[in-house]
Design an enzyme around this catalytic site. Structure first.
Site, PDB file in Angstrom:
ATOM      1  N   LYS A 281       5.656   3.175  -6.437  1.00  0.00           N
ATOM      2  CA  LYS A 281       6.984   3.234  -5.826  1.00  0.00           C
ATOM      3  C   LYS A 281       7.945   4.050  -6.689  1.00  0.00           C
ATOM      4  CE  LYS A 281       6.172   1.160  -1.996  1.00  0.00           C
ATOM      5  NZ  LYS A 281       6.200   1.930  -0.724  1.00  0.00           N
TER       6      LYS A 281
ATOM      7  N   ASP B 136      -5.670   7.331   8.830  1.00  0.00           N
ATOM      8  CA  ASP B 136      -5.889   6.963   7.438  1.00  0.00           C
ATOM      9  C   ASP B 136      -5.151   7.995   6.611  1.00  0.00           C
ATOM     10  OD1 ASP B 136      -6.751   6.557   4.846  1.00  0.00           O
ATOM     11  OD2 ASP B 136      -8.882   6.526   5.311  1.00  0.00           O
ATOM     12  N   VAL B 137      -4.032   7.607   6.010  1.00  0.00           N
ATOM     13  CA  VAL B 137      -3.184   8.588   5.324  1.00  0.00           C
ATOM     14  C   VAL B 137      -3.834   9.161   4.072  1.00  0.00           C
ATOM     15  CG1 VAL B 137      -1.031   7.623   6.229  1.00  0.00           C
ATOM     16  CG2 VAL B 137      -1.932   6.794   4.032  1.00  0.00           C
TER      17      VAL B 137
ATOM     18  N   ASP C  90      -0.779   4.259  12.286  1.00  0.00           N
ATOM     19  CA  ASP C  90      -1.223   3.161  11.428  1.00  0.00           C
ATOM     20  C   ASP C  90      -2.744   3.138  11.396  1.00  0.00           C
ATOM     21  OD1 ASP C  90       0.414   0.453  10.367  1.00  0.00           O
ATOM     22  OD2 ASP C  90      -1.745   0.190  10.578  1.00  0.00           O
TER      23      ASP C  90
ATOM     24  N   THR D  96       8.667 -13.419   4.696  1.00  0.00           N
ATOM     25  CA  THR D  96       7.476 -13.384   5.555  1.00  0.00           C
ATOM     26  C   THR D  96       6.654 -14.641   5.326  1.00  0.00           C
ATOM     27  OG1 THR D  96       6.296 -12.115   3.856  1.00  0.00           O
ATOM     28  CG2 THR D  96       7.289 -10.876   5.653  1.00  0.00           C
TER      29      THR D  96
ATOM     30  N   ASN E 242       5.935   5.417   5.277  1.00  0.00           N
ATOM     31  CA  ASN E 242       6.098   3.979   5.097  1.00  0.00           C
ATOM     32  C   ASN E 242       4.793   3.272   4.738  1.00  0.00           C
ATOM     33  OD1 ASN E 242       7.482   1.277   5.595  1.00  0.00           O
ATOM     34  ND2 ASN E 242       5.910   1.242   7.201  1.00  0.00           N
TER      35      ASN E 242
ATOM     36  N   TYR F 134       1.755  -1.173  -7.862  1.00  0.00           N
ATOM     37  CA  TYR F 134       2.829  -1.152  -6.865  1.00  0.00           C
ATOM     38  C   TYR F 134       4.095  -0.540  -7.465  1.00  0.00           C
ATOM     39  CZ  TYR F 134       6.023  -2.556  -3.202  1.00  0.00           C
ATOM     40  OH  TYR F 134       6.976  -2.529  -2.190  1.00  0.00           O
TER      41      TYR F 134
END
Length: 280
Positions: free
Chosen positions: A195, A76-77, A53, A226, A103, A191
Site C-alpha cells: 500500500k 486476473d490482474v 474481478d 465487516t 482496487n 500489506y
C-alpha cells in the site's frame, strides 16, 4: 426573480462538476467488499461501470443489479493476457475508457472467521504470501495502468484512482489484533509495504503523465466494519477520533469526487478518509 434564477444556475454549474454520468469506469476488485459498493454507487450516479474481478460470477451478479450501464469481466490482474482481455472487452462494449480504479488487492481480514489465519509473526511470515501480495497489490495496478493508458489518454479527461490504505501512510497498530485470548494475529508486512508502494506509483504516474492531461490520485481508506468481533471494534474505535469504524458505503462519494471534474486540479495526491486515524 432573475437573481434567484442566476443563483440556481450557479449552483447547478457547481454541482454538475461532480457528475460522472456516461463516464466509463473500470473497477478492479469490483466484486469485493468495497469494490461492490464503489460499483453500485457509481452505477447509480450514471457511470458506465465495468465490474472487473477474479470472481466472475459475483461480478456478473453486481453488474446485473446495476443494470444495462454495466459490464462484468472476470480478470486476473496479475496476468497480462487477462488484463489485455479486460481492456478489449471494455473498449468493444463502450468504445472508450475515462477512469481506472485499481482496487483489487489481497487484504487480510480480521473478522470472526478469519483472524487466526494471520498468526505468523514477521520472522516467520511466508515468502509465498509476500510474493503473492506483491503480485496482486502492486504488479496488478502496474499492468492495468499500462494496458489502459492509451485509452485513458485518448479520452482527454482520463483519471486513475489507486486504492491505498492508512497502513500505506503509517504502520499498523498490531495491538488491535491481539485479543489476549486466542492466538494473536498480525496485519502482515506485505500489506503495508504494497500500500505504500501504491502511493509511490500514484505519484510517479501523476508526474509522468500530468502534461498529457491524465490525473492520478490515491484514495486512502481506513478500517471498514465487516462482522468484526466486539472487542476488535472497540479497540479500533478507541484509536480513532470519530470513535468508530467506517461503513462500507462511506468511501464511494470520495471516489466519485476523484473521478469527476470536481477534482480537476488534483493529481499525485492522497485523499485520506479514515475517521481521523492518521491525525493521531
Amino acid at each position: 426573480m432573475s437573481e434567484v434564477m442566476a443563483h440556481v444556475g450557479e449552483l447547478t454549474q457547481y454541482t454538475s462538476r461532480f457528475d460522472v454520468a456516461e463516464r466509463v469506469v473500470v473497477i478492479t476488485g469490483g466484486a469485493g467488499l468495497l469494490g461492490s459498493a464503489y460499483s453500485r454507487a457509481l452505477g447509480e450516479a450514471g457511470a458506465r461501470v465495468v465490474v472487473a474481478d477474479i470472481d466472475g460470477a459475483t461480478a456478473a451478479d453486481i453488474a446485473a443489479d446495476i443494470g444495462g450501464r454495466s459490464l462484468a469481466v472476470q480478470v486476473d490482474v496479475t496476468d497480462p493476457g487477462s488484463v489485455a482481455e479486460l481492456v478489449r472487452s471494455t473498449v468493444m462494449t463502450f468504445g472508450q475508457v475515462h477512469a481506472l480504479v485499481n482496487n483489487a488487492a489481497i487484504d487480510p481480514k480480521f473478522d470472526a472467521t478469519s483472524r487466526t489465519a494471520h498468526s505468523h509473526g514477521f520472522e516467520s511470515y511466508p515468502l509465498v504470501a509476500w510474493k503473492r501480495a506483491l503480485d496482486v497489490n502492486l504488479t496488478g495496478p502496474f499492468l492495468c495502468a499500462q494496458a489502459f493508458l492509451p485509452h485513458l489518454l485518448a479520452s482527454g479527461t482520463g483519471t486513475i484512482v489507486n486504492v491505498a490504505s492508512t497502513y500505506g501512510l503509517v504502520a499498523p497498530d498490531q495491538r488491535l489484533y491481539d485479543d489476549g485470548i486466542s492466538t494473536a494475529g498480525i496485519k502482515p508486512p506485505a500489506y503495508s509495504v504494497t500500500k505504500s508502494g501504491i502511493i509511490g506509483l500514484t505519484r510517479y504516474l501523476a508526474a509522468y503523465y500530468g502534461a498529457q492531461g491524465l490525473r492520478v490520485n490515491a484514495l486512502v481508506p481506513g478500517g471498514v466494519f465487516t462482522d468484526h468481533d466486539e472487542g476488535f471494534v472497540n479497540r479500533y474505535s478507541s484509536r480513532t477520533p470519530l470513535g468508530r469504524m467506517a461503513t462500507r458505503d462511506e468511501y464511494s462519494a470520495a471516489l466519485q469526487f476523484l473521478i469527476s471534474p470536481a477534482s480537476s486540479y488534483m493529481t499525485g495526491s492522497c485523499l485520506v478518509v479514515d475517521g481521523g486515524w492518521t491525525a493521531w
